[in-house]
Enzyme design. Sequence first.
Site, short mmCIF file in Angstrom:
data_model
loop_
_atom_site.label_atom_id
_atom_site.label_comp_id
_atom_site.label_asym_id
_atom_site.label_seq_id
_atom_site.Cartn_x
_atom_site.Cartn_y
_atom_site.Cartn_z
N HIS A 146 0.80 -1.23 0.00
CA HIS A 146 0.00 0.00 0.00
C HIS A 146 0.83 1.29 0.00
O HIS A 146 0.52 2.25 0.71
CB HIS A 146 -0.95 0.01 1.21
CG HIS A 146 -2.04 -1.02 1.14
ND1 HIS A 146 -2.51 -1.54 -0.03
CD2 HIS A 146 -2.76 -1.64 2.13
CE1 HIS A 146 -3.47 -2.42 0.22
NE2 HIS A 146 -3.64 -2.51 1.52
N HIS A 220 -9.58 2.39 0.45
CA HIS A 220 -9.49 1.28 1.40
C HIS A 220 -10.55 1.37 2.50
O HIS A 220 -10.27 1.07 3.66
CB HIS A 220 -8.09 1.24 1.99
CG HIS A 220 -7.64 -0.13 2.41
ND1 HIS A 220 -8.17 -0.80 3.49
CD2 HIS A 220 -6.74 -0.96 1.87
CE1 HIS A 220 -7.58 -1.98 3.60
NE2 HIS A 220 -6.70 -2.11 2.63
N GLU A 357 -11.59 -3.42 -2.85
CA GLU A 357 -10.62 -2.46 -3.36
C GLU A 357 -10.46 -2.67 -4.86
O GLU A 357 -9.94 -3.70 -5.28
CB GLU A 357 -9.28 -2.64 -2.66
CG GLU A 357 -9.34 -2.54 -1.16
CD GLU A 357 -8.22 -3.35 -0.50
OE1 GLU A 357 -7.04 -3.11 -0.78
OE2 GLU A 357 -8.55 -4.25 0.31
C1 BGC Z 1 -4.82 -6.34 2.27
C2 BGC Z 1 -4.67 -7.07 3.56
C3 BGC Z 1 -4.14 -6.12 4.59
C4 BGC Z 1 -5.09 -4.96 4.69
C5 BGC Z 1 -4.70 -3.93 5.70
C6 BGC Z 1 -5.71 -5.18 2.47
O1 BGC Z 1 -5.82 -4.45 1.29
O2 BGC Z 1 -5.31 -7.18 1.25
O3 BGC Z 1 -3.80 -8.18 3.43
O4 BGC Z 1 -4.00 -6.75 5.83
O5 BGC Z 1 -5.17 -4.35 3.45
O6 BGC Z 1 -3.37 -3.66 5.67
#
Ligand code: BGC
Length: 394
Positions: A146, A220, A357
């Site tokens: 991310h 998110h 997402e």
């Molecule tokens: C991911 C997860 C992660 C979460 C928060 C999601 O987009 O797929 O694996 O734990 O984000 O970090």
Amino acid sequence: MQRNVTTAIATALGCLVAANPLPAADTPRAHSEDASAMTIERVSWGTVDGHPVDLYTLDNGRGLRMKVTNYGGIVVALECPDRDGRMADVVLGFDRLEDYLAGHPYFGALIGRYGNRIAAGRFVLDEREYRLATNNAPGGRPCALHGGLKGFDKVVWRAEPLREPDRIGLRLRHTSPDGDEGYPGRLDVTVHYWLTTDNTWRITYEATTDRPTPVNLTQHSYFNLAGHASGPILGHVLQIHADRFTPVDAGLIPTGELRPVDGTPMDFRRPTPIGARIDADDEQIRFGGGYDHNWVLNGPAGTLRLAAVVEEPTTGRRMEVWTTEPGLQFYSGNFLDGSNIGKGRTPYGHRTGFCLETQHFPDSPNHPEFPSTILRPGEVYRSQTEYRFRTVGP
Ligand code: BGC
């Protein structure tokens, strides 16, 4: 500390101002049919790195109300009606900026430059290797997640409220400098959040660069359509318009295969409760601790098409996800463990929120066979996603 500083902006926009930054959810409200009932207000919400942070409330006057901050582009609250017109806040989040600054799993945030994982935090682009911080390690295997240590979820965006006849919105802009978090090129990003008069939350993303760089922007938010404090989301009924998904290894990195969902717990082609197979004896489910996978959406990427539908049977709330993106990460909140104490002192326990997402596939910079995430100078990155809020009868 919250202080109402909104008068000038509200007057300029011709809208009403109410010093009521975090109203209680679940209160019935009359909805006006008059589009002039759309309002935007702004309150000062604190500072980050010396930059003022604001909290905006966008109300479409028809039953959709969003609280959003220019810190991380985070959607703090999203209220919508159930089948009887009762409002509830359907996203996980915190009451105060300080709680976001203390750390959290990307609640409500804008994600960039690269949403999802890049294996081992490295990629090769035009024969040069780039190294990123590894800020995540599922199954003990480090990766970049991310956007890095300080991704777009942790920067203060430049915000501008917008008003048009049938929608109100917020324009968010950010310039990520060359080398930011290890990524090449200066990236100029513009994101619009719109609330339309038909209860759609529309997100548009645009970006340009002065050097080739990977870009994969997403949102998110963790949803719980029964209300953010309603416990596990396992009874929500989900449909995903995808015949295939990208199976992962123990580090949640795609193997490169596009595997048919047929005969697997990943098959959401028909509406299915999230909880129906979430603990199935299945390797993919084990790796994710539940659902934490990318689906390969049917239909042509680049056109806005229906990706997923979620219905919550007890309230009748229905959310449709439409997107131009090729993929959809469905994450069932498996890592939530009650340690995040959210709005109204709610501990967000295991699987009490889910994310949908919209995105390109994870680790695309290391998978030339996947749709490309590389943006080059002269090109414009464009992406659109809509979350449409509706209700269904009993
Ligand atoms: C991911 C997860 C992660 C979460 C928060 C999601 O987009 O797929 O694996 O734990 O984000 O970090």
